[in-house]
Write a protein that holds these residues in place. Sequence first.
Motif, mmCIF file in Angstrom:
data_model
loop_
_atom_site.group_PDB
_atom_site.id
_atom_site.type_symbol
_atom_site.label_atom_id
_atom_site.label_comp_id
_atom_site.label_asym_id
_atom_site.label_seq_id
_atom_site.Cartn_x
_atom_site.Cartn_y
_atom_site.Cartn_z
ATOM 1 N N THR A 147 0.990 -1.113 -0.134
ATOM 2 C CA THR A 147 0.063 0.017 -0.018
ATOM 3 C C THR A 147 0.878 1.391 0.071
ATOM 4 O O THR A 147 0.554 2.213 -0.867
ATOM 5 C CB THR A 147 -0.985 0.032 1.159
ATOM 6 O OG1 THR A 147 -1.938 -0.941 1.323
ATOM 7 C CG2 THR A 147 -1.902 1.191 1.299
ATOM 8 N N ASN A 152 -11.186 4.098 2.468
ATOM 9 C CA ASN A 152 -10.060 4.916 1.999
ATOM 10 C C ASN A 152 -9.681 6.411 2.242
ATOM 11 O O ASN A 152 -9.091 6.971 1.920
ATOM 12 C CB ASN A 152 -9.861 4.783 0.520
ATOM 13 C CG ASN A 152 -9.818 3.498 -0.291
ATOM 14 O OD1 ASN A 152 -9.229 2.603 0.596
ATOM 15 N ND2 ASN A 152 -10.651 3.226 -1.266
ATOM 16 N N ILE A 163 -5.881 6.893 3.130
ATOM 17 C CA ILE A 163 -5.138 6.991 1.903
ATOM 18 C C ILE A 163 -5.317 8.493 1.270
ATOM 19 O O ILE A 163 -4.155 9.047 0.890
ATOM 20 C CB ILE A 163 -5.418 6.060 0.957
ATOM 21 C CG1 ILE A 163 -5.146 4.579 1.561
ATOM 22 C CG2 ILE A 163 -4.829 6.322 -0.303
ATOM 23 C CD1 ILE A 163 -5.323 3.475 0.753
#
Length: 245
Positions: free
Chosen positions: A158, A186, A189
């Motif tokens: 990742t 997410n 992120i």
Amino acid sequence: MAPFFIGKDIAINCWNEIPNLKDYVHFYTHVNINSASVPVGLFAKIRPIYTSSFLAWYLLTYLGAHKDAFKTIEFGIEHTLFKNGREITFEFVTSNSLQPYFMILFKNEMGDELFAGNCKFTMETLSIRSILPYLSSKSLTNFYFDGSYMNTPRLPSTDQIIHSVINTIKVHKRKIVYISANILGNENILCIIAQAVNKKIHVSTDKFAILGKLGLSKYFTTEPSTTYIRTIDYSQISIKKVSAR
């Protein structure tokens, strides 16, 4: 993740009808982000459902659930309840790296059981400090988790993928960048990307509301004209559709 059962008393993330529905204590650790509504009457049949304040809010706001269906539990506090003559002791376990999903630690005389549910574990996430004490506990006898990404040596990590995305954005500075993202998921992120390029990311009003609940709204905006980094729904990811924007 499909409904999960521990013994004959505990049901986790049960969206569908099951025999003897009321015989279980029900927990929700994540929601199906592709669902538009909950099954009619389901929450009325299995209340109370033990979950986090965030997931209760999400289910009430976006899936039409009833507020009386839920009992919200604080993280890191041990709770005990009784079902079918059995004592059930549990604790909700969370980590900022795994928002908005969380884990449940069930404690009993025969040993502890940790349900990680939809938290995707890689070798990197297994090293998160807030999780390590639970994983290294000598009393832990069972660990239930989604191992989708545990044995994928051909795929980059990742961190490598995020680093690649950030570099691409920096190399093509001021070019409009589209990142696919569902209404839920997410978040961590996207925050890393926003901080790395020092630019807010455009999201939908619904996702912005969710990010606000998670305390992350400072990295995002609902005004597309103020940023060149924008999120779009997965269904909109195609060369033809993106080119038309």
